[in-house]
Scaffold this motif. Structure first.
Motif, PDB file in Angstrom:
ATOM      1  N   LEU A 128       0.822  -1.207   0.000  1.00 58.44           N
ATOM      2  CA  LEU A 128       0.000   0.000   0.000  1.00 58.44           C
ATOM      3  C   LEU A 128       0.859   1.261   0.000  1.00 58.44           C
ATOM      4  O   LEU A 128       0.609   2.195  -0.755  1.00 58.44           O
ATOM      5  N   GLU A 155       4.554  -0.484   5.439  1.00 55.24           N
ATOM      6  CA  GLU A 155       3.142  -0.830   5.574  1.00 55.24           C
ATOM      7  C   GLU A 155       2.634  -0.485   6.981  1.00 55.24           C
ATOM      8  O   GLU A 155       3.405  -0.361   7.931  1.00 55.24           O
ATOM      9  N   GLY A 160      -1.209  -3.925   7.114  1.00 58.97           N
ATOM     10  CA  GLY A 160      -0.340  -4.481   6.081  1.00 58.97           C
ATOM     11  C   GLY A 160       0.983  -5.011   6.597  1.00 58.97           C
ATOM     12  O   GLY A 160       1.542  -5.961   6.047  1.00 58.97           O
ATOM     13  N   THR A 208      -6.108  -5.287   2.960  1.00 62.19           N
ATOM     14  CA  THR A 208      -6.495  -5.833   1.659  1.00 62.19           C
ATOM     15  C   THR A 208      -5.499  -5.500   0.556  1.00 62.19           C
ATOM     16  O   THR A 208      -5.107  -6.373  -0.228  1.00 62.19           O
ATOM     17  N   ILE A 209      -5.081  -4.242   0.489  1.00 64.90           N
ATOM     18  CA  ILE A 209      -4.198  -3.829  -0.605  1.00 64.90           C
ATOM     19  C   ILE A 209      -2.826  -4.486  -0.481  1.00 64.90           C
ATOM     20  O   ILE A 209      -2.247  -4.952  -1.468  1.00 64.90           O
ATOM     21  N   THR A 210      -2.301  -4.554   0.734  1.00 67.85           N
ATOM     22  CA  THR A 210      -1.010  -5.211   0.935  1.00 67.85           C
ATOM     23  C   THR A 210      -1.108  -6.696   0.613  1.00 67.85           C
ATOM     24  O   THR A 210      -0.213  -7.273  -0.011  1.00 67.85           O
ATOM     25  N   SER A 211      -2.203  -7.328   1.030  1.00 64.62           N
ATOM     26  CA  SER A 211      -2.408  -8.751   0.742  1.00 64.62           C
ATOM     27  C   SER A 211      -2.456  -8.991  -0.762  1.00 64.62           C
ATOM     28  O   SER A 211      -1.858  -9.948  -1.274  1.00 64.62           O
ATOM     29  N   LYS A 212      -3.166  -8.118  -1.464  1.00 66.86           N
ATOM     30  CA  LYS A 212      -3.238  -8.227  -2.916  1.00 66.86           C
ATOM     31  C   LYS A 212      -1.859  -8.012  -3.528  1.00 66.86           C
ATOM     32  O   LYS A 212      -1.491  -8.661  -4.517  1.00 66.86           O
ATOM     33  N   GLY A 213      -1.081  -7.113  -2.916  1.00 66.61           N
ATOM     34  CA  GLY A 213       0.276  -6.876  -3.395  1.00 66.61           C
ATOM     35  C   GLY A 213       1.143  -8.115  -3.280  1.00 66.61           C
ATOM     36  O   GLY A 213       1.952  -8.415  -4.170  1.00 66.61           O
ATOM     37  N   ASP A 216       0.025 -10.584  -6.039  1.00 58.96           N
ATOM     38  CA  ASP A 216       0.544 -10.172  -7.347  1.00 58.96           C
ATOM     39  C   ASP A 216       2.053 -10.393  -7.436  1.00 58.96           C
ATOM     40  O   ASP A 216       2.575 -10.782  -8.486  1.00 58.96           O
TER      41      ASP A 216
END
Length: 239
Positions: A128, A155, A160, A208-213, A216
């Motif tokens: 994030l 984070e 995160g 959520t954003i860190t997890s998605k990072g 990816d």
């Protein structure tokens, strides 16, 4: 020489400037050397953590030498292009990740655990607030995850930043990258959710954003090693 003369003053000032500059250069060099050494130790510690070996700044070098038996660089075709451990350790993933796949240097570190080979691969991505990175160790089949180690630059604590905790990292152990012969990587999903075609771990609540990072990052970085992973199956067919 007349100490009150302009010539004396000029020479004295020049000598002092040179001495101060030399002292500053020496100090800067020593500090830079210490800083670089600390970065190396931290990297060794993270690599070791990915094979479940805990190290401190005092014993990291010795443990690294004892556990990491070899290291080399691959190209995207899975071919070894450099067998120098020093060159492998020096690869900067923050630079490699932005190169076209066919131009990337892909480091591999090999370790031994209970007589079995482990393959350690670096990963690098974005969270994030900044970069996230880590190391993923695979069992001899180059498919099953043995352990992971993740870190981050900035984070949010309690959110995160939880990617560094055992609670987030431990569930990766035993997960597989391939399903039905296809590379799938690992999904990072909201708690309770499942994926039909790939192994998954729970995302961080509120991160959520860190997890998605992280998801990816694993897909992009580990996907670059696909040819290397598939060599195992090819070797089995030749036997």
């Amino acid at each position: 020489m007349n100490k009150n003369s302009n010539t004396y003053t000029f020479i004295y000032a020049s000598v002092m400037v040179i001495l101060v500059a030399a002292a500053l250069a020496l100090t800067n060099g020593l500090l830079k050397e210490k800083h670089n050494k600390n970065i190396e130790i931290d990297k060794m510690t993270q690599i070791l953590r990915s094979i479940k070996v805990e190290a401190t700044k005092d014993n990291a070098e010795n443990l690294y030498k004892a556990n990491i038996k070899t290291a080399y660089i691959l190209n995207s075709n899975g071919q070894v292009v450099d067998e120098s451990q020093e060159a492998t350790f020096g690869v900067d993933m923050s630079k490699e990740i932005i190169r076209p796949l066919e131009e990337r240097q892909l480091p591999v570190y090999e370790a031994q655990s209970e007589g079995k080979t482990l393959y350690i691969l670096p990963v690098y991505g974005a969270g994030l607030w900044g970069p996230v990175w880590g190391y993923v160790s695979l069992q001899a089949d180059r498919n099953t995850i043995y352990a992971v180690s993740f870190s981050h630059a900035g984070e949010t604590p309690g959110l995160g930043a939880e990617i560094t905790t055992e609670a987030f990292q431990e569930p990766f152990s035993g997960k597989v990258l391939f399903k039905q012969g296809d590379f799938r990587s690992i999904a990072v999903l909201k708690a309770g959710q499942k994926s039909d075609n790939q192994d998954a771990v729970d995302a961080i609540s509120g991160g959520t954003i860190t997890s998605k990072g992280v998801e990816d990052m694993l897909l992009s970085c580990l996907g670059a090693y696909k040819a290397f992973f598939e060599q195992v199956e090819a070797e089995k067919k030749e036997e």
